[in-house]
Design a protein around this motif. Structure first.
Motif, PDB file in Angstrom:
ATOM      1  N   LEU A 116       0.722  -1.157   0.151  1.00  0.00           N
ATOM      2  CA  LEU A 116       0.221   0.036  -0.081  1.00  0.00           C
ATOM      3  C   LEU A 116       0.968   1.282   0.086  1.00  0.00           C
ATOM      4  CD1 LEU A 116      -2.459  -1.131   2.630  1.00  0.00           C
ATOM      5  CD2 LEU A 116      -3.114  -0.836   0.244  1.00  0.00           C
ATOM      6  N   HIS A 117       0.175   2.167  -0.853  1.00  0.00           N
ATOM      7  CA  HIS A 117       1.187   3.427  -0.869  1.00  0.00           C
ATOM      8  C   HIS A 117       0.621   4.658  -0.368  1.00  0.00           C
ATOM      9  CE1 HIS A 117       4.858   1.974  -2.820  1.00  0.00           C
ATOM     10  NE2 HIS A 117       4.077   1.119  -3.522  1.00  0.00           N
ATOM     11  N   ASP A 118       1.024   5.511   0.188  1.00  0.00           N
ATOM     12  CA  ASP A 118       0.665   6.623   0.964  1.00  0.00           C
ATOM     13  C   ASP A 118       1.224   8.041   0.263  1.00  0.00           C
ATOM     14  OD1 ASP A 118      -0.585   8.756   2.280  1.00  0.00           O
ATOM     15  OD2 ASP A 118      -0.342   7.944   4.280  1.00  0.00           O
ATOM     16  N   ARG A 119       0.746   8.490  -0.731  1.00  0.00           N
ATOM     17  CA  ARG A 119       1.314   9.591  -1.516  1.00  0.00           C
ATOM     18  C   ARG A 119       1.314  10.991  -1.143  1.00  0.00           C
ATOM     19  NH1 ARG A 119       1.465   5.377  -5.767  1.00  0.00           N
ATOM     20  NH2 ARG A 119       3.508   4.454  -5.628  1.00  0.00           N
ATOM     21  N   LEU A 120       0.404  11.266  -0.076  1.00  0.00           N
ATOM     22  CA  LEU A 120      -0.003  12.413   0.087  1.00  0.00           C
ATOM     23  C   LEU A 120       1.072  12.935   1.241  1.00  0.00           C
ATOM     24  CD1 LEU A 120      -2.027  14.890  -0.575  1.00  0.00           C
ATOM     25  CD2 LEU A 120      -3.278  13.835   1.328  1.00  0.00           C
ATOM     26  N   ALA A 121       1.616  14.002   1.031  1.00  0.00           N
ATOM     27  CA  ALA A 121       2.563  14.398   2.132  1.00  0.00           C
ATOM     28  C   ALA A 121       1.684  15.156   3.110  1.00  0.00           C
ATOM     29  CB  ALA A 121       3.648  15.341   1.734  1.00  0.00           C
ATOM     30  N   ASP A 122       2.247  14.980   4.395  1.00  0.00           N
ATOM     31  CA  ASP A 122       1.513  15.316   5.610  1.00  0.00           C
ATOM     32  C   ASP A 122       0.920  16.860   5.423  1.00  0.00           C
ATOM     33  OD1 ASP A 122       1.452  13.195   6.634  1.00  0.00           O
ATOM     34  OD2 ASP A 122       3.146  13.273   7.935  1.00  0.00           O
ATOM     35  N   HIS A 123       2.214  17.808   4.906  1.00  0.00           N
ATOM     36  CA  HIS A 123       1.842  19.140   4.703  1.00  0.00           C
ATOM     37  C   HIS A 123       0.718  19.525   4.031  1.00  0.00           C
ATOM     38  CE1 HIS A 123       3.652  19.759   1.026  1.00  0.00           C
ATOM     39  NE2 HIS A 123       4.591  19.140   1.311  1.00  0.00           N
ATOM     40  N   ALA A 124       0.473  18.537   2.888  1.00  0.00           N
ATOM     41  CA  ALA A 124      -0.556  18.907   2.009  1.00  0.00           C
ATOM     42  C   ALA A 124      -1.903  18.329   2.284  1.00  0.00           C
ATOM     43  CB  ALA A 124       0.074  18.076   0.689  1.00  0.00           C
ATOM     44  N   SER A 125      -2.090  17.568   3.453  1.00  0.00           N
ATOM     45  CA  SER A 125      -3.330  16.973   3.889  1.00  0.00           C
ATOM     46  C   SER A 125      -4.292  17.990   4.505  1.00  0.00           C
ATOM     47  CB  SER A 125      -3.055  15.844   4.997  1.00  0.00           C
ATOM     48  OG  SER A 125      -2.522  16.383   5.998  1.00  0.00           O
ATOM     49  N   LEU A 126      -3.803  18.948   4.940  1.00  0.00           N
ATOM     50  CA  LEU A 126      -4.919  19.895   5.634  1.00  0.00           C
ATOM     51  C   LEU A 126      -5.840  20.554   4.681  1.00  0.00           C
ATOM     52  CD1 LEU A 126      -2.775  22.222   7.901  1.00  0.00           C
ATOM     53  CD2 LEU A 126      -4.258  20.551   8.582  1.00  0.00           C
ATOM     54  N   LYS A 127      -7.067  20.508   5.038  1.00  0.00           N
ATOM     55  CA  LYS A 127      -8.458  20.928   4.341  1.00  0.00           C
ATOM     56  C   LYS A 127      -8.473  22.420   4.715  1.00  0.00           C
ATOM     57  CE  LYS A 127     -11.032  16.760   3.832  1.00  0.00           C
ATOM     58  NZ  LYS A 127     -11.972  16.041   4.874  1.00  0.00           N
ATOM     59  N   PRO A 128      -8.970  23.259   3.953  1.00  0.00           N
ATOM     60  CA  PRO A 128      -9.210  24.737   4.528  1.00  0.00           C
ATOM     61  C   PRO A 128     -10.068  24.655   5.784  1.00  0.00           C
ATOM     62  CG  PRO A 128      -9.472  24.622   2.009  1.00  0.00           C
ATOM     63  CD  PRO A 128      -9.502  23.128   2.699  1.00  0.00           C
ATOM     64  N   ALA A 129      -9.699  25.746   6.603  1.00  0.00           N
ATOM     65  CA  ALA A 129     -10.451  25.623   7.803  1.00  0.00           C
ATOM     66  C   ALA A 129     -11.994  25.773   7.867  1.00  0.00           C
ATOM     67  CB  ALA A 129     -10.053  26.959   8.707  1.00  0.00           C
ATOM     68  N   ALA A 130     -12.585  26.426   6.799  1.00  0.00           N
ATOM     69  CA  ALA A 130     -13.919  26.774   6.423  1.00  0.00           C
ATOM     70  C   ALA A 130     -14.862  25.688   6.336  1.00  0.00           C
ATOM     71  CB  ALA A 130     -14.136  27.717   5.383  1.00  0.00           C
ATOM     72  N   GLU A 131     -14.073  24.600   5.775  1.00  0.00           N
ATOM     73  CA  GLU A 131     -14.595  22.964   5.428  1.00  0.00           C
ATOM     74  C   GLU A 131     -14.550  22.187   6.437  1.00  0.00           C
ATOM     75  OE1 GLU A 131     -12.590  21.633   2.003  1.00  0.00           O
ATOM     76  OE2 GLU A 131     -12.676  23.241   1.087  1.00  0.00           O
TER      77      GLU A 131
ATOM     78  N   LYS B   8      10.209  19.703  15.618  1.00  0.00           N
ATOM     79  CA  LYS B   8      10.282  19.662  14.327  1.00  0.00           C
ATOM     80  C   LYS B   8       8.592  19.640  13.547  1.00  0.00           C
ATOM     81  CE  LYS B   8      14.687  19.457  14.675  1.00  0.00           C
ATOM     82  NZ  LYS B   8      15.927  18.416  14.209  1.00  0.00           N
ATOM     83  N   THR B   9       7.632  19.803  14.413  1.00  0.00           N
ATOM     84  CA  THR B   9       6.365  19.457  13.631  1.00  0.00           C
ATOM     85  C   THR B   9       6.226  20.926  12.839  1.00  0.00           C
ATOM     86  OG1 THR B   9       5.611  18.619  15.690  1.00  0.00           O
ATOM     87  CG2 THR B   9       3.879  19.563  14.362  1.00  0.00           C
ATOM     88  N   CYS B  10       6.736  22.016  12.980  1.00  0.00           N
ATOM     89  CA  CYS B  10       6.212  23.299  12.088  1.00  0.00           C
ATOM     90  C   CYS B  10       6.951  22.857  10.768  1.00  0.00           C
ATOM     91  CB  CYS B  10       6.709  24.428  12.955  1.00  0.00           C
ATOM     92  SG  CYS B  10       8.322  24.545  13.392  1.00  0.00           S
ATOM     93  N   ASP B  11       8.113  22.446  10.974  1.00  0.00           N
ATOM     94  CA  ASP B  11       8.674  22.390   9.544  1.00  0.00           C
ATOM     95  C   ASP B  11       8.206  21.282   8.775  1.00  0.00           C
ATOM     96  OD1 ASP B  11      12.313  22.763   9.005  1.00  0.00           O
ATOM     97  OD2 ASP B  11      11.103  21.113   7.873  1.00  0.00           O
ATOM     98  N   ILE B  12       7.409  20.235   9.411  1.00  0.00           N
ATOM     99  CA  ILE B  12       6.774  19.171   8.863  1.00  0.00           C
ATOM    100  C   ILE B  12       5.320  19.608   8.268  1.00  0.00           C
ATOM    101  CG2 ILE B  12       5.679  16.924   8.950  1.00  0.00           C
ATOM    102  CD1 ILE B  12       8.040  16.451  11.092  1.00  0.00           C
TER     103      ILE B  12
END
Lengths: 555, 313, 249
Positions: A424-439, A528-532
């Protein structure tokens, strides 16, 4: 600023190791053991940014002693600090804030059984490893950062130490100490998860080409003195489900009974979460109120606090570990076994493998040429077999959530023993997983009661964190406006919540005007969470002055 | 059992701290002699004799003691002091300078900075900058003790009528000489040793607004401090910072204005005798440690305080 | 002129102390230890005197467990020339420390002894003064400036309400206050060089002394947390309380 062109003072070693954690110290010990066995001189230097070895080490930790036994078969006689054997294992599915069901032993994934393991302080194990290393002749320099790599002719030649005595505005204070060049044919990077040099090396040498993005979790942990009547040395409790499942996040909690009537309690939140309102810190504070946790903590006293990101992408995300002039090892690469949630023994094993490879290369007269067979050496190792066997665990958890994902992992590990014919692959990087706050739904976290739960600042207080005040901010924004122009409107600037140390605050005047991002860099616990997680990848963690940061005891 | 208290003074007036030391002596119990050593300091002896609870005042008036040189004072005290059960002084810079020297000359241990008397042999003192309290017992025949003045309510300066006896000077140790003294330059006392401190936090909104605090400080003779948030926001320089990473203060009165009261700040001021908090957020943690809390907008409250103090002080 | 500097190993000033639940003391297990900050200032001052040509040798002495060698090495890395550890596993109280240091003073005959004004663990503020008394030297405590001339030293002291300058005959004892200097960083090469500098180890026994702690610590407790007081309605009520109830203005 004075000219950087001045040639820095230089010191040379045979092997340089960046970071005095389990990987780096194991590599150092192994190198010296090999040299002693061969009757050779070998100079090995370890630099460590913490004020002492162990000061920045934070992990669970239920420790599997296999790698330690390989490094020091007589670790017991040598007094390694493994005092509390695991006596009992529990896995709890927390259904909500009140109820839980215990996973029957039969259903507990094989990898989660902890018989033969120990509840330890990894910091204390590192302190002990450092003693062994120094006795073997390793030179260890805590309080010195590796600020930059020295790369010449596309080959890593060593590192530049951080300057000391630089003022916030960049000017030199009295007592300024310039950078030093530490050079070696081979440099081992063992900075731990999201090492700031490791990150640059991965980019520069394209070490992650063809790999899944690395995935991370943020582990937040406390040490408590508890009522002796409630203490059961060696009891290991893992939790899954609540509170993270309320917000479609994954991760898991833990409660480990150590010695001296103390317990470690913590929560790992996978940084793949999507709701920007989520606060891993507050999720952890909530967890402690669950009756299955609070029953142990009630009447106790919190002693220490800390947080650290972990690399949990596992095999699929593991970058190439070799490059000209060095190796990337341990959590700096991402050798943690995420199904066991254990990275200490794998980090040690990778350090030892690295040491063996480098020692052989030096013996063959190589002076920094890439150890191109490291991949084969790694694939032939027990470490590789362990990581390969659990490769689907993380992606399954992420894709299918804790319950179904856990079932896949369970099926694979207990029935198929890691031989599932697909990956199984997980190709979405963690920094890209956030949805807009309004949603996303806002999350109202309860106020701390100051008995079981606390606020960030009183927590950081117990991490003994300090940074000298007058120095450049070590959390660099590529675009200083972006937090307010982009992150705030779209994501409600999640740094305010994902940072477990209260480093980031959005401040404004009473009427709401003049919003700006206040960076309280002194609070930084180097997790290092902010960097990630910064959705704009606008924050770069760089090294502050050597010796700054947390001072974790017994963590 | 007779206790000897070393008076702290400037040759003219008896320091209020000495009244607190006399109070500590009363807590131990026994007759209390006060030693006034100085030059042309009979007024101090008179003040000591009038203090409540003093049995006798010993006046050593000599040029040898005019500048309170520790070598000379220690000789005098060690010669006089061996007849006493306890020798006490305020834990100010004079007491801290002189008393250990006396203790060593008497071959006795010193107990520093006591904040509580358990009994004549047992005392409580802060260690680790007040983060722990140690209860210690001394079996030495003479106990040499410095006393934290703020921990003991001073005895009344009036009501006593002790006899004053002249005490001949001891010899000159001849080891040190006074060169000069320089009183703190401004009217503003040093932050770390001020009796009153008024501090501003992020609620001050900018550096100019600290003028509001200056106005109050002028009236009270207070020092001005700041929280780390105010320093980080660039309102004021770092040397004004009170807290874990700044100065640790323990004044008689600490007024926190627009300070939320993060534990990092509390670590620097929670040993203050009286804490006042002015903050518009009634949930601010500072109110959990404040003796007197005022929930109000500081921009109204501080000028009002200034006016009220102008009338009251 | 030799300068003798005494240094103490203490819990690092960044570390929050935790009182042990059994009230026997403070938890020191695996806690970061460091040189007492006032001692670091003392070392720096001595090294500066040497750099100015006013001191010939800087000797650093510590009293404590074998681990105190670390702090001696730190002092050597900051520029001290050689070290002496008086090794003991027992509790050392200031009077005993002063007696041990007196024995070292008699051996080494320094022209100046510099100590920190107090250690940040026991906060006693005694050892320097006691050493001065026992050796018959003059003392200048809480130093914020030190100037050595031929046979005297002029010291500016931080005293309540201002500064006071004294002139002392040498040899003398000085204890340091925070503003005396800002200690330098130990550089990597200097840390390496320090490993080769000589450190002698002795014991109280060898110095002809026996430790005799006079004070007995009965218990160590965490201070009671402060309790919330009252809310006042307005500024007038506040001023009234401060004046008539608390009596602090």
């Amino acid at each position: 600023m004075q000219a950087d062109s001045e040639e820095p003072e230089t010191m040379e070693f045979d092997v340089l190791i960046v970071g005095g954690g389990p990987a780096g110290l194991s590599a150092a010990c192994r190198l010296k053991q090999l040299a002693a066995a061969a009757g050779e001189e070998l100079s090995v230097c370890v630099v460590e940014k913490g004020s002492e070895i162990g000061a920045h080490i934070l992990a669970g930790t239920v420790f599997e002693p296999s790698a330690l036994a390989a490094l020091f078969p007589d670790w017991q006689e040598r007094g390694a600090p493994l005092q509390t054997p695991v006596s009992r294992d529990e896995i709890l599915l927390l259904r909500d804030s009140e109820t839980a069901s215990r996973l029957p032993n039969l259903l507990v994934p094989k990898n989660m059984h902890n018989h033969g393991n120990y509840v330890i302080s990894l910091g204390n194990l590192c302190r002990w490893l450092a003693e062994q290393a120094e006795a073997l002749g390793v030179e260890i320099y805590p309080g010195f950062t590796a600020a930059r790599t020295i790369i010449e002719d596309a080959c890593v030649k060593g590192v530049l130490t951080g300057e000391m005595g630089v003022a916030r505005d960049g000017s030199h204070k009295p007592g300024y100490v310039p950078a030093m060049a530490l050079r070696a044919p081979y440099t081992l990077f063992t900075e731990g998860c999201r090492g700031h040099l490791g990150k640059q090396l991965i980019a520069q040498f394209k070490l992650d080409e063809g790999r899944d993005p690395q995935h991370y979790g943020i582990g937040i942990k406390e040490l408590w003195d508890i009522d002796p009547a409630l203490h059961e040395p060696g009891l290991v409790v893992h939790t899954t489900g609540w509170p993270l499942n309320e917000n479609d996040a994954t991760g898991g909690g833990f409660l480990y009974h150590a010695q001296n009537n103390q317990v470690y309690v913590g929560l790992i939140t996978d940084l793949s979460y999507s709701n920007p309102h989520l606060s891993p810190f507050d999720e952890f504070q909530r967890l402690k109120h669950h009756p299955r946790i609070s029953r142990y903590l009630a009447g106790g006293k919190r002693v220490a606090y800390g947080a650290r990101a972990l690399s949990k992408g596992g095999f699929n995300a593991l970058p190439k570990m070799s490059f000209p002039g060095g190796l990337l090892l341990g959590c700096d690469a991402g050798t943690l076994n995420s199904s066991k949630i254990k990275g200490s023994h794998t980090a040690m094993a990778s350090g030892m493998l690295g040491a063996e490879a480098v020692f052989e290369a030096l013996g063959n007269g190589l002076k920094g040429a890439e150890i191109s067979d490291f991949a084969q050496r790694f694939q032939a190792s027990a470490l590789y077999r362990e990581l390969y066997a659990e490769r689907n665990f993380g992606p399954a958890m992420h894709k299918f959530g804790n319950y179904i994902g856990g079932a896949i992992a369970f099926f694979e590990q207990n029935i198929l023993r890691g031989s599932l014919p697909f990956t199984l692959h997980d190709r979405l990087a963690d920094h890209a997983s956030l949805k807009p706050a309004a949603e996303c739904s806002r999350i109202d976290y309860p106020k701390p009661d100051n008995r079981l739960s606390f606020d960030r600042l009183s927590s950081v207080f117990l991490s003994n964190t300090n940074h000298s005040e007058d120095q450049p901010v070590h959390l660099r924004l590529s675009d200083p406006q972006l937090p307010i122009t982009v992150n705030l409107p779209i994501y409600d600037e999640p740094a305010q919540r994902y940072c477990p140390a209260g480093v980031y605050e959005v401040t404004a005047a009473d009427d709401g005007s003049g919003k700006q991002l206040q960076i309280n860099a002194q609070n930084c616990v180097h997790c290092k969470t902010c960097d990630i997680k910064d959705p704009s990848q606008n924050i770069t963690w760089v090294t502050p002055e050597g010796g700054d940061g947390p001072n974790y005891p017994n963590m | 059992m007779t206790i000897l208290v070393l008076a702290e003074h400037d040759n003219n007036t008896l320091n209020q701290a000495s009244l607190s030391v006399i109070a500590a002596a009363r807590a131990i119990g026994g007759d209390i002699d006060v030693l006034v050593a100085g030059e042309n300091c009979s007024a101090v002896a008179d003040a000591a004799a009038a203090a409540d609870g003093v049995t006798r005042v010993l006046l050593a008036d000599s040029p040898l003691y005019g500048h309170f040189l520790s070598e000379n004072l220690a000789l005098l005290l060690s010669r006089t002091g061996h007849a006493y059960s306890h020798i006490l002084a305020a834990a100010g810079t004079t007491g801290k300078d002189v008393l250990p020297r006396v203790a060593a000359l008497l071959d006795t241990a010193q107990i520093s900075d006591i904040i509580r008397v358990e009994d004549a042999d047992t005392f409580v003192r802060p260690i680790y900058a007040g983060n722990a309290l140690a209860t210690v017992r001394s079996d030495d025949p003479v106990k040499v003790i410095t006393v934290r003045p703020t921990a003991f309510d001073p005895v009344s300066a009036e009501g006593g009528s002790a006899a004053i006896e002249a005490l001949p000077a001891a010899e000159d140790a001849g080891l040190s000489a006074f060169v000069s003294a320089q009183n703190a330059e401004s009217d503003r006392p040093d932050l770390a040793s001020a009796d009153i401190v008024i501090s501003g936090g992020r609620g001050m909104q900018n550096g100019e607004n600290f003028q509001l605090l200056e106005n109050v400080a002028d009236i009270l003779g207070a020092a001005i401090g700041a929280s780390r948030a105010a320093v980080d926001a660039g309102f004021v320089p770092n040397d004004m910072q009170v807290g874990q990473t700044g100065k640790i203060v323990a004044p008689q009165l600490y007024i926190a204005v627009g300070i939320s009261g993060a534990i990092q700040h509390l670590a620097g001021m929670s040993d203050s005798k009286v804490i006042v908090a002015i903050n518009k957020d009634e949930e601010a943690p500072i109110f959990q440690v404040a003796d007197y809390g005022l929930v109000a907008d500081l921009f109204d409250a501080v000028p009002a305080l200034e006016n009220a103090l102008r009338d009251a002080v | 002129m030799k300068v003798l500097v005494a240094v103490k190993r203490v819990i690092d000033y960044n570390v929050k102390v935790r009182v042990k639940p059994d009230q026997s003391g403070v938890d020191l297990d695996n806690v970061k230890m460091a040189m007492n900050p006032f001692c670091e200032i003392a070392v720096e001052e001595a090294v500066r005197l040497k750099e100015k040509g006013l001191a010939s040798e800087v000797i650093v002495v510590s009293i404590g467990t074998a681990a105190s060698q670390e702090q001696i090495r730190t002092a050597l890395a900051l520029g001290a020339d050689r070290g002496l550890l008086i090794e003991t596993d027992e509790e050392v109280q200031p009077l005993d420390a002063a007696k041990l240091l007196k024995a070292v003073v008699e051996q080494e005959q320094p022209g100046l002894v510099i100590l920190g004004k107090q250690s940040i663990d026991s906060d006693n503020n005694q050892t320097g003064q006691m050493l001065a008394a026992l050796t018959g030297m003059g003392q200048a405590t809480f130093a914020s400036a030190v100037e050595v001339t031929d046979d005297r030293v002029q010291v500016t002291r931080e005293v309540d309400g201002g500064l006071m300058t004294l002139s002392l005959k040498l040899p003398a004892v000085i204890t340091t206050d925070l503003r005396l200097n800002e200690p330098r960083y130990a550089s990597l090469p200097n840390i390496m060089k320090a490993k080769k500098k000589p450190v002698a180890v002795t014991t109280a026994d060898e110095l002809g002394l026996a430790l005799s702690p006079r004070l007995k610590t009965l218990k160590v407790e965490a201070p009671e947390p402060r309790k919330a007081g009252i809310k006042v309605a307005d500024v007038a009520a506040l001023v009234d309380k401060l004046k008539n109830e608390a009596k602090v203005i």
